[in-house]
Design an enzyme around this catalytic site. Structure first.
Site, PDB file in Angstrom:
ATOM      1  N   ASP A  58      -9.599   2.191  10.737  1.00  0.00           N
ATOM      2  CA  ASP A  58      -8.727   2.793  11.896  1.00  0.00           C
ATOM      3  C   ASP A  58      -7.203   4.053  11.352  1.00  0.00           C
ATOM      4  OD1 ASP A  58      -8.074   1.232   9.593  1.00  0.00           O
ATOM      5  OD2 ASP A  58      -6.117   0.164  10.699  1.00  0.00           O
ATOM      6  N   GLU A  59      -6.943   3.335  12.373  1.00  0.00           N
ATOM      7  CA  GLU A  59      -5.644   5.571  11.882  1.00  0.00           C
ATOM      8  C   GLU A  59      -5.612   6.050  11.390  1.00  0.00           C
ATOM      9  OE1 GLU A  59      -1.979   2.384  13.150  1.00  0.00           O
ATOM     10  OE2 GLU A  59      -2.698   2.228  11.189  1.00  0.00           O
ATOM     11  N   ALA A  60      -6.749   6.570  11.272  1.00  0.00           N
ATOM     12  CA  ALA A  60      -7.190   8.231  10.064  1.00  0.00           C
ATOM     13  C   ALA A  60      -6.960   9.544  11.155  1.00  0.00           C
ATOM     14  CB  ALA A  60      -8.603   8.129  10.035  1.00  0.00           C
TER      15      ALA A  60
END
Ligand code: TNX
Length: 533
Positions: free
Chosen positions: A323-325
């Site tokens: 997630d959320e890279a």
């Protein structure tokens, strides 16, 4: 009161036996062998603490006993069970330990609420009512779950939970037949699982530093009460899994990759392109850290970490985050996640990842956990054989505030604040998915603002109970008004167990919860309710 007013989640078939009642006598026995032994022991302890009766476990039943009987097959699989209560006997049937565990939880809910005692062994016991109290209405129940995965997620990275606290979480969730606990073990702020020095360590990485640096962190600087430090040794992790398994709970460990890795970048300098460690960062910020796709040591590190974690994990799943890279860059993300998923699958486990990773070429059967954003890649992966785990933020995120004035919790999810009804009135099979493509439901608790179990419970309950019923009971059987009434009845049980819950509006609670903040007042109140992620 109806028999079903006590039952959460609602069983598949309930037939009251009008006119029949079972009264538990101190001379009753619990009849069980083999696959039923663990559940029988749990029932024995529950009744000993709740009623004061010391019921022996025996092998041949007579009138007035509670018997657990193994059957060869039961519609609905290993978690299915039958439960019959008549004037002179209670009979639980199942084909596996999981079914007996579930049957015992239902039987427990048929007892008067006064059977419940504090969950912590140190909690002062409530007085046990006298022998005449233990009356149960006659009933025949046949039950099995709709979805096989019914989970909660605990973010032990942002705020640490001790082994004892995690075990207590398992005790609370188990009574609602929730059967999976996802532990978010690493993040920017902390690294909470021991990785041992490997025999073969080509780049000489100091794995011990992950927990020495990443486990010593206090907290992201928000929240009510003192911050939490610590980590799980590999033995701790095994201990948690053993405890969970005896309660029909599967543990799913997560190493969040390739973003959310600041603690690793701080502990192991070689993971940084310039070879210099990042400073630890205890803010609640997200999306600022990444592994480097061009460094060979990145893959060496991930192979070692996932390999060790897989070797101590008893369940089938390994969660690799994804997630959320936000600073990774698309091509680097695809390169790394494809490789990490492959490494994960090579350990023999089924990889799980947050839905961002659905954009990547994944191993067969990799599970996609949907939390927010576009649904098309998820449906596409489902069509190619990836089971979907449903955690849509607006109907499952347990860290979200119940109302804007909540002292803890986050409020970034659009459409909030959310209460038990929003978490109840939705269906996991949505957006073009078919029933068989949905593995189940999970409610995550992110802990930037949460300190310890009492605060955690207050955010989790009763919404986790909504999720338990969404995941267990069929869509047509679910009904908001009936659920509202059953939640009201549940209040007394939670309160007796010492589980603080949100007195959510619209419910006539049968008892008030204790104050989840009673022991934190004055310790950190300058930070009271400051986070808006
Ligand atoms: C997003 S939900 C995250 C977490 C944060 C949460 C709350 C998800 C997969 N990632 O890292 O804790 O928002 O801020």
């Amino acid at each position: 009161m109806n028999t079903t007013d006590n039952l959460i989640p609602l069983p598949r078939h309930v037939t009251p036996l009008d006119g029949q009642v079972f009264t538990l006598q101190p001379t009753a026995r619990i009849i069980a062998e083999g696959a039923a032994r663990t559940a029988a022991g749990q029932l024995q302890l529950l009744l000993q603490r709740g009623t004061g009766f010391e019921l022996p476990i025996a092998t041949h039943s007579s009138s007035g006993d509670i018997s657990l009987e193994l059957v060869e097959t039961l519609d609905g699989g290993p978690e299915a069970y039958g439960l019959t209560v008549t004037d002179d006997a209670i009979r639980l049937t199942a084909q596996a330990p999981a079914g007996f565990f579930n049957a015992v939880q239902t039987l427990r809910q048929l007892f008067p609420a006064s059977v419940e005692q504090p969950l912590t062994p140190h909690g002062a016991p409530h007085a046990t009512p006298d022998a005449g109290t233990w009356v149960i209405p006659g009933v025949v129940i046949h039950d099995a779950p709709r979805f096989q995965y019914r989970g909660l997620m605990l973010d032990v990275a942002r705020s640490f939970f001790t082994v004892e606290e995690v075990k207590e979480q398992i005790d609370v969730m188990g009574q609602f037949k929730l059967n999976a606990l996802h532990l978010h073990l690493t993040d920017d702020q902390a690294w909470r699982i021991e990785i041992q020095p490997p025999a073969d360590n080509p780049s000489g990485l100091d794995y011990g530093n992950l927990t020495a640096v990443g486990g010593a962190v206090n907290h992201p600087g928000t929240g009510l009460g003192p911050g939490r430090t610590g980590f799980y040794t590999q033995e701790d992790f095994k201990d948690i899994q053993r405890y969970a398994a005896a309660r029909n709970v599967l543990v799913v460990p997560e190493i969040d990759l390739p973003g959310h890795v600041n603690a690793a970048l701080a502990a192991i300098p070689q993971l940084n392109p310039d070879g210099r460690p990042q400073p630890m960062n205890t803010t609640g910020d997200v999306g600022y850290s990444t592994l480097d796709a061009g460094l060979p040591v990145t893959y060496e590190f991930v192979r070692e970490v996932l390999g060790q974690l897989a070797s101590i994990t008893t369940g089938p799943y390994l969660h690799i985050g994804g997630d959320e890279a936000l600073v990774t860059g698309h091509d680097n993300y695809v390169t790394m996640v494809r490789e990490f998923a492959r490494i994960g699958a090579e350990t023999g486990k089924t990889v799980v990842g947050w839905n961002e990773y659905a954009e990547v070429d994944l191993p067969d059967g990799a599970v996609v956990q949907y939390w927010h954003g576009g649904f098309d890649p998820v449906v596409e992966k489902a069509g190619a054989g990836s089971p979907v785990l449903m955690s849509p933020a607006a109907t499952t995120y347990l860290d979200q505030k119940y109302d804007p004035g909540s002292p803890i919790g986050l409020s970034w999810v659009e459409g909030g604040p959310f209460t038990w009804a929003e978490y109840y009135d939705w269906d996991p099979v949505q957006g073009g998915l078919a029933e068989h493509q949905v593995l189940g439901v999970e409610g995550p608790l992110w802990t930037e603002t949460v300190r310890g179990n009492r605060q955690a419970y207050w955010l989790q309950y009763p919404r986790a109970v909504s999720l338990a019923e969404v995941a267990w009971s069929s869509r047509p059987a679910r009904d908001l008004d009936g659920f509202r009434r059953r939640l009201g009845t549940l209040g007394e049980r939670l309160s007796r167990q010492g589980v603080p819950f949100q007195e959510a509006p619209g419910v006539q609670w049968s008892a008030r919860p204790s104050d989840p903040f009673a022991d934190t007042m004055g310790t950190n109140s300058d930070e009271y309710g400051t986070i808006e992620a």
